[in-house]
Scaffold this motif. Structure first.
Motif, PDB file in Angstrom:
ATOM      1  N   LEU A  86      44.727  42.956  34.006  1.00  0.00           N
ATOM      2  CA  LEU A  86      45.851  43.887  33.919  1.00  0.00           C
ATOM      3  C   LEU A  86      47.145  43.081  33.935  1.00  0.00           C
ATOM      4  CD1 LEU A  86      44.971  46.858  36.340  1.00  0.00           C
ATOM      5  CD2 LEU A  86      44.869  46.813  33.847  1.00  0.00           C
ATOM      6  N   ASP A  87      47.921  43.207  32.873  1.00  0.00           N
ATOM      7  CA  ASP A  87      49.234  42.555  32.826  1.00  0.00           C
ATOM      8  C   ASP A  87      50.261  43.513  33.430  1.00  0.00           C
ATOM      9  OD1 ASP A  87      48.527  40.110  31.674  1.00  0.00           O
ATOM     10  OD2 ASP A  87      48.524  40.981  29.661  1.00  0.00           O
ATOM     11  N   VAL A  88      50.833  43.105  34.548  1.00  0.00           N
ATOM     12  CA  VAL A  88      51.729  43.956  35.330  1.00  0.00           C
ATOM     13  C   VAL A  88      52.967  43.141  35.695  1.00  0.00           C
ATOM     14  CG1 VAL A  88      51.946  45.374  37.394  1.00  0.00           C
ATOM     15  CG2 VAL A  88      49.716  45.116  36.314  1.00  0.00           C
ATOM     16  N   GLU A  89      54.127  43.747  35.554  1.00  0.00           N
ATOM     17  CA  GLU A  89      55.342  43.055  35.980  1.00  0.00           C
ATOM     18  C   GLU A  89      55.463  43.114  37.499  1.00  0.00           C
ATOM     19  OE1 GLU A  89      58.957  44.076  34.014  1.00  0.00           O
ATOM     20  OE2 GLU A  89      57.990  44.260  32.052  1.00  0.00           O
ATOM     21  N   ASP A  90      55.594  41.960  38.100  1.00  0.00           N
ATOM     22  CA  ASP A  90      55.660  41.904  39.569  1.00  0.00           C
ATOM     23  C   ASP A  90      57.097  42.151  40.020  1.00  0.00           C
ATOM     24  OD1 ASP A  90      55.123  41.597  42.197  1.00  0.00           O
ATOM     25  OD2 ASP A  90      54.533  39.479  42.092  1.00  0.00           O
ATOM     26  N   ASN A  91      57.539  43.393  39.822  1.00  0.00           N
ATOM     27  CA  ASN A  91      58.868  43.772  40.305  1.00  0.00           C
ATOM     28  C   ASN A  91      58.831  45.222  40.782  1.00  0.00           C
ATOM     29  OD1 ASN A  91      59.612  45.656  38.086  1.00  0.00           O
ATOM     30  ND2 ASN A  91      59.602  43.797  36.830  1.00  0.00           N
ATOM     31  N   GLU A  92      59.875  45.640  41.462  1.00  0.00           N
ATOM     32  CA  GLU A  92      59.861  46.940  42.127  1.00  0.00           C
ATOM     33  C   GLU A  92      59.909  48.113  41.154  1.00  0.00           C
ATOM     34  OE1 GLU A  92      62.531  47.373  45.360  1.00  0.00           O
ATOM     35  OE2 GLU A  92      61.894  45.529  46.352  1.00  0.00           O
ATOM     36  N   GLU A  93      60.279  47.865  39.890  1.00  0.00           N
ATOM     37  CA  GLU A  93      60.367  48.944  38.909  1.00  0.00           C
ATOM     38  C   GLU A  93      59.041  49.201  38.194  1.00  0.00           C
ATOM     39  OE1 GLU A  93      62.895  46.519  39.061  1.00  0.00           O
ATOM     40  OE2 GLU A  93      63.923  47.986  40.329  1.00  0.00           O
ATOM     41  N   GLN A  94      58.081  48.304  38.357  1.00  0.00           N
ATOM     42  CA  GLN A  94      56.804  48.443  37.647  1.00  0.00           C
ATOM     43  C   GLN A  94      56.060  49.692  38.120  1.00  0.00           C
ATOM     44  OE1 GLN A  94      54.929  46.589  35.126  1.00  0.00           O
ATOM     45  NE2 GLN A  94      53.823  48.511  35.348  1.00  0.00           N
ATOM     46  N   ASN A  95      55.574  50.492  37.156  1.00  0.00           N
ATOM     47  CA  ASN A  95      54.802  51.691  37.465  1.00  0.00           C
ATOM     48  C   ASN A  95      53.338  51.306  37.675  1.00  0.00           C
ATOM     49  OD1 ASN A  95      53.312  54.117  37.375  1.00  0.00           O
ATOM     50  ND2 ASN A  95      54.885  55.113  36.146  1.00  0.00           N
ATOM     51  N   LEU A  96      52.901  51.305  38.936  1.00  0.00           N
ATOM     52  CA  LEU A  96      51.507  50.970  39.248  1.00  0.00           C
ATOM     53  C   LEU A  96      50.600  52.182  39.134  1.00  0.00           C
ATOM     54  CD1 LEU A  96      51.822  48.649  42.390  1.00  0.00           C
ATOM     55  CD2 LEU A  96      51.899  48.023  39.976  1.00  0.00           C
ATOM     56  N   ILE A  97      51.129  53.360  39.453  1.00  0.00           N
ATOM     57  CA  ILE A  97      50.307  54.574  39.456  1.00  0.00           C
ATOM     58  C   ILE A  97      49.723  54.830  38.075  1.00  0.00           C
ATOM     59  CG2 ILE A  97      50.391  57.079  39.750  1.00  0.00           C
ATOM     60  CD1 ILE A  97      52.392  56.647  42.015  1.00  0.00           C
ATOM     61  N   ARG A  98      50.490  54.542  37.032  1.00  0.00           N
ATOM     62  CA  ARG A  98      50.008  54.747  35.672  1.00  0.00           C
ATOM     63  C   ARG A  98      48.848  53.803  35.345  1.00  0.00           C
ATOM     64  NH1 ARG A  98      51.287  52.146  31.141  1.00  0.00           N
ATOM     65  NH2 ARG A  98      53.024  51.069  32.130  1.00  0.00           N
ATOM     66  N   LEU A  99      48.852  52.600  35.904  1.00  0.00           N
ATOM     67  CA  LEU A  99      47.819  51.616  35.624  1.00  0.00           C
ATOM     68  C   LEU A  99      46.616  51.730  36.553  1.00  0.00           C
ATOM     69  CD1 LEU A  99      50.154  48.508  35.171  1.00  0.00           C
ATOM     70  CD2 LEU A  99      48.912  49.692  33.353  1.00  0.00           C
ATOM     71  N   PHE A 100      46.804  52.373  37.685  1.00  0.00           N
ATOM     72  CA  PHE A 100      45.762  52.389  38.708  1.00  0.00           C
ATOM     73  C   PHE A 100      44.431  52.970  38.230  1.00  0.00           C
ATOM     74  CE2 PHE A 100      43.618  54.562  42.284  1.00  0.00           C
ATOM     75  CZ  PHE A 100      43.187  53.430  42.964  1.00  0.00           C
ATOM     76  N   PRO A 101      44.403  54.068  37.448  1.00  0.00           N
ATOM     77  CA  PRO A 101      43.097  54.610  37.040  1.00  0.00           C
ATOM     78  C   PRO A 101      42.190  53.594  36.356  1.00  0.00           C
ATOM     79  CG  PRO A 101      44.819  56.207  36.585  1.00  0.00           C
ATOM     80  CD  PRO A 101      45.513  54.931  37.006  1.00  0.00           C
ATOM     81  N   ARG A 102      42.768  52.696  35.572  1.00  0.00           N
ATOM     82  CA  ARG A 102      41.947  51.667  34.917  1.00  0.00           C
ATOM     83  C   ARG A 102      41.345  50.720  35.945  1.00  0.00           C
ATOM     84  NH1 ARG A 102      45.490  48.661  30.712  1.00  0.00           N
ATOM     85  NH2 ARG A 102      43.510  47.541  30.433  1.00  0.00           N
ATOM     86  N   ALA A 103      42.153  50.332  36.922  1.00  0.00           N
ATOM     87  CA  ALA A 103      41.653  49.447  37.980  1.00  0.00           C
ATOM     88  C   ALA A 103      40.574  50.146  38.792  1.00  0.00           C
ATOM     89  CB  ALA A 103      42.813  49.014  38.878  1.00  0.00           C
ATOM     90  N   LYS A 104      40.797  51.388  39.114  1.00  0.00           N
ATOM     91  CA  LYS A 104      39.835  52.151  39.917  1.00  0.00           C
ATOM     92  C   LYS A 104      38.505  52.289  39.189  1.00  0.00           C
ATOM     93  CE  LYS A 104      39.178  56.508  42.387  1.00  0.00           C
ATOM     94  NZ  LYS A 104      37.818  56.752  41.847  1.00  0.00           N
ATOM     95  N   GLU A 105      38.573  52.582  37.898  1.00  0.00           N
ATOM     96  CA  GLU A 105      37.343  52.739  37.127  1.00  0.00           C
ATOM     97  C   GLU A 105      36.544  51.443  37.108  1.00  0.00           C
ATOM     98  OE1 GLU A 105      35.888  54.324  32.712  1.00  0.00           O
ATOM     99  OE2 GLU A 105      37.971  53.732  33.042  1.00  0.00           O
ATOM    100  N   PHE A 106      37.234  50.324  36.969  1.00  0.00           N
ATOM    101  CA  PHE A 106      36.558  49.025  36.943  1.00  0.00           C
ATOM    102  C   PHE A 106      35.857  48.759  38.278  1.00  0.00           C
ATOM    103  CE2 PHE A 106      36.565  44.383  37.593  1.00  0.00           C
ATOM    104  CZ  PHE A 106      35.888  43.958  36.445  1.00  0.00           C
ATOM    105  N   ILE A 107      36.560  49.008  39.379  1.00  0.00           N
ATOM    106  CA  ILE A 107      35.969  48.780  40.706  1.00  0.00           C
ATOM    107  C   ILE A 107      34.827  49.752  40.952  1.00  0.00           C
ATOM    108  CG2 ILE A 107      36.404  48.762  43.188  1.00  0.00           C
ATOM    109  CD1 ILE A 107      39.347  48.060  42.522  1.00  0.00           C
ATOM    110  N   ASP A 108      35.034  51.020  40.607  1.00  0.00           N
ATOM    111  CA  ASP A 108      33.981  52.028  40.779  1.00  0.00           C
ATOM    112  C   ASP A 108      32.703  51.609  40.070  1.00  0.00           C
ATOM    113  OD1 ASP A 108      35.458  53.742  42.349  1.00  0.00           O
ATOM    114  OD2 ASP A 108      36.012  55.091  40.718  1.00  0.00           O
ATOM    115  N   ASN A 109      32.837  51.167  38.822  1.00  0.00           N
ATOM    116  CA  ASN A 109      31.663  50.767  38.043  1.00  0.00           C
ATOM    117  C   ASN A 109      30.963  49.576  38.679  1.00  0.00           C
ATOM    118  OD1 ASN A 109      32.037  52.782  36.139  1.00  0.00           O
ATOM    119  ND2 ASN A 109      33.200  51.481  34.733  1.00  0.00           N
ATOM    120  N   ALA A 110      31.745  48.636  39.178  1.00  0.00           N
ATOM    121  CA  ALA A 110      31.156  47.457  39.818  1.00  0.00           C
ATOM    122  C   ALA A 110      30.331  47.857  41.044  1.00  0.00           C
ATOM    123  CB  ALA A 110      32.254  46.475  40.224  1.00  0.00           C
ATOM    124  N   LEU A 111      30.918  48.668  41.905  1.00  0.00           N
ATOM    125  CA  LEU A 111      30.232  49.054  43.141  1.00  0.00           C
ATOM    126  C   LEU A 111      29.052  49.977  42.860  1.00  0.00           C
ATOM    127  CD1 LEU A 111      33.256  49.612  45.575  1.00  0.00           C
ATOM    128  CD2 LEU A 111      32.061  47.506  44.966  1.00  0.00           C
TER     129      LEU A 111
END
Length: 224
Positions: A86-111
């Motif tokens: 996941l390419d994410v800007e490491d600053n306070e304006e970066q929207n993480l909530i929009r990207l989170f579902p992709r991260a969650k799906e990846f972790i869910d599938n792994a577990l």
């Protein structure tokens, strides 16, 4: 993976949040820690040793990075592990909530497949911990504060920046709202949808009314 918070008593959850209580040393910043069963959080350093990754039984690696770090924060053993980047800007304006579902799906599938996942960014201090806190929050159905403490009590050096912390707080309302929607009985959701469809139909002329108008127009035309 379904959230499991409801399966624990309040005392059990408190004990879980407190964590193992092991003594923290500076050197541990360079290592990864197990936050949930089979879910690890750490810095780039933890993703660079094939021997260490194998010894932990890691199967999936979520690499979260600022795009400008791509030359160093990258998949190193693509033939050994399944990666998501996941390419994410490491600053306070970066929207993480929009990207989170992709991260969650990846972790869910792994577990769900019996794997073990490592989530890392460059330092393992702000960026990747923010994603893991949101995951833990939903996994155990915790408040944002309890989720943050649970992660912090296992990796003491984490410190999400102010913008990320604000989004972590906001995510508590989002996941709880989704839980409420999910608890509506399916029949009730269908009935509500049918009522809405009926209301829409009442607002539009029916086919019979349209047909009557057309027939009337044709009769007038024939008479004239």
């Amino acid at each position: 993976m379904t959230a499991v918070g409801a399966q624990f008593t309040e005392d059990q959850l408190r004990e879980m949040i407190q964590g193992p209580g092991e003594e923290w040393t500076y050197e541990m910043r360079r290592q990864c820690q197990e936050i949930l069963p089979n879910l690890f959080l750490g810095p780039l350093q933890a993703s660079k040793s094939l021997e260490a990754l194998k010894s932990l039984g890691i199967t999936h690696i979520l690499c979260i990075r600022d795009a400008k770090e791509a030359f160093s924060v990258r998949p190193r053993f693509p033939e050994q592990f399944r990666y998501m980047v996941l390419d994410v800007e490491d600053n306070e304006e970066q929207n993480l909530i929009r990207l989170f579902p992709r991260a969650k799906e990846f972790i869910d599938n792994a577990l769900a497949r019996g794997g073990r996942a490592l989530v890392h960014c460059n330092g393992g201090i702000s960026l990747s911990p923010a994603f893991v806190v949101m995951y833990v929050m939903q996994y155990y159905r915790l408040s944002w504060e309890d989720a943050l403490h649970l992660v912090q009590n296992r990796r003491y050096c984490i410190s999400p920046n102010g913008g990320f912390l604000t989004q972590i707080k906001e995510y508590e309302s989002i996941y709880k709202a989704n839980l409420v929607v999910g608890t509506f009985p399916a029949q009730e959701r269908m009935s509500r949808r049918k009522r809405e469809d009926d209301e829409d139909d009442n607002d539009r002329p029916t086919d019979d009314r349209k047909r009557a108008l057309v027939d009337g127009d044709e009769d007038d035309a024939m008479q004239s």
